[in-house]
Design a protein around this motif. Structure first.
Motif, PDB file in Angstrom:
ATOM      1  N   GLY A 186       0.827  -1.210   0.000  1.00 14.13           N
ATOM      2  CA  GLY A 186       0.000   0.000   0.000  1.00 14.13           C
ATOM      3  C   GLY A 186       0.852   1.247   0.000  1.00 14.13           C
ATOM      4  N   VAL A 187       0.588   2.139  -0.965  1.00 15.01           N
ATOM      5  CA  VAL A 187       1.389   3.357  -1.053  1.00 15.01           C
ATOM      6  C   VAL A 187       1.131   4.277   0.138  1.00 15.01           C
ATOM      7  N   HIS A 188      -0.042   4.115   0.790  1.00 16.88           N
ATOM      8  CA  HIS A 188      -0.287   4.935   1.979  1.00 16.88           C
ATOM      9  C   HIS A 188       0.687   4.566   3.102  1.00 16.88           C
ATOM     10  N   ARG A 189       1.083   3.303   3.154  1.00  9.44           N
ATOM     11  CA  ARG A 189       2.052   2.890   4.171  1.00  9.44           C
ATOM     12  C   ARG A 189       3.451   3.401   3.844  1.00  9.44           C
ATOM     13  N   THR A 190       3.835   3.350   2.573  1.00 16.75           N
ATOM     14  CA  THR A 190       5.161   3.847   2.207  1.00 16.75           C
ATOM     15  C   THR A 190       5.245   5.356   2.406  1.00 16.75           C
ATOM     16  N   LEU A 191       4.164   6.067   2.088  1.00 19.82           N
ATOM     17  CA  LEU A 191       4.132   7.507   2.337  1.00 19.82           C
ATOM     18  C   LEU A 191       4.201   7.815   3.835  1.00 19.82           C
ATOM     19  N   LEU A 192       3.469   7.026   4.622  1.00 20.39           N
ATOM     20  CA  LEU A 192       3.484   7.226   6.071  1.00 20.39           C
ATOM     21  C   LEU A 192       4.887   6.999   6.624  1.00 20.39           C
ATOM     22  N   GLY A 193       5.548   5.956   6.150  1.00 15.16           N
ATOM     23  CA  GLY A 193       6.905   5.692   6.608  1.00 15.16           C
ATOM     24  C   GLY A 193       7.851   6.826   6.255  1.00 15.16           C
ATOM     25  N   ASP A 194       7.744   7.329   5.029  1.00 15.63           N
ATOM     26  CA  ASP A 194       8.568   8.464   4.615  1.00 15.63           C
ATOM     27  C   ASP A 194       8.289   9.690   5.484  1.00 15.63           C
ATOM     28  N   GLY A 195       7.007   9.944   5.718  1.00 16.23           N
ATOM     29  CA  GLY A 195       6.629  11.127   6.478  1.00 16.23           C
ATOM     30  C   GLY A 195       7.104  11.081   7.917  1.00 16.23           C
ATOM     31  N   VAL A 196       6.873   9.962   8.588  1.00  7.40           N
ATOM     32  CA  VAL A 196       7.285   9.833   9.988  1.00  7.40           C
ATOM     33  C   VAL A 196       8.809   9.906  10.097  1.00  7.40           C
TER      34      VAL A 196
END
Length: 215
Positions: A186-196
């Protein structure tokens, strides 16, 4: 990366907000579904074209390095640099075109490895700084970030470019592997990881793993 006015503490403030922007974007993707990405950013727009533009923008730097330049300084003789860069490029192309299995997925890494070995053989690598370096050292952190609205307003719009690049990278990897990584994991998880990671790194005074391209 440092803003022209405000210094590194202000820049870290802007980068921390960029990390929060990624987190917000990940929540939007999770709530509205991955389909919103393909509607707002069609694959033909954020896939190969974005990767190609990034590569082309770095081409002048690659050419300078290939002839042994570091900025305006000639650090390696031109003929030696051309031999090393030529062998590295040839290795990368051969691996990409003819390798099988997992080796085909790392042609650039193979080119770097072979180029390094050639550099050592030609006496380009200087091991003296490695021998003198300390085994363990703590980097110099700048803490805490300094609130600067101008820095935030400057960096946030620029952060959109790496976000689009993020989508393009995921789409490209999906195309190469034949698996839809936009949905799994899920790209939402990869984005979340990048953001955090970006937010925490900026608060700790370190460089962000997700980097708005600043000059």
């Amino acid at each position: 990366m440092e803003l022209q006015h405000g210094g590194i503490p202000s820049t870290l403030c802007g980068l921390a907000c960029a990390g929060l922007f990624y987190v917000l974007l990940s929540f939007c993707v999770r709530y509205f579904g991955v389909g919103i990405i393909t509607r707002v950013f069609p694959p033909i727009v954020v896939g190969p074209p974005v990767i190609a533009v990034i590569g082309l923008s770095l081409a002048p730097v690659a050419v300078s390095m290939a002839v042994g330049l570091a900025g305006d300084t000639q650090v390696v003789p031109v003929n030696t640099a051309l031999i090393i860069s030529g062998i590295s490029l040839l290795t990368t192309m051969v691996i990409f075109l003819f390798a099988k299995g997992w080796l085909k997925l790392i042609p650039i890494l193979c080119g770097i490895a072979v180029g390094y070995v050639v550099s050592v053989a030609l006496g380009v690598v200087n091991f003296a700084p490695i021998a003198k370096a300390t085994w363990l050292a703590v980097p110099q952190f700048v803490f805490p970030p300094e609130w600067n609205l101008a820095a935030v307003l400057f960096i946030l719009p620029v952060a959109i470019a790496p976000a689009i690049e993020h989508f393009g990278d995921i789409l490209t990897i999906s195309s190469v592997t034949g698996k839809d990584y936009l949905k799994d994991p899920g790209v939402h998880r990869t984005l979340l990881g990048d953001g955090v990671a970006t937010f925490v790194a900026a608060l700790a005074g370190g460089p962000p793993p997700t980097r708005p391209t600043l000059k």
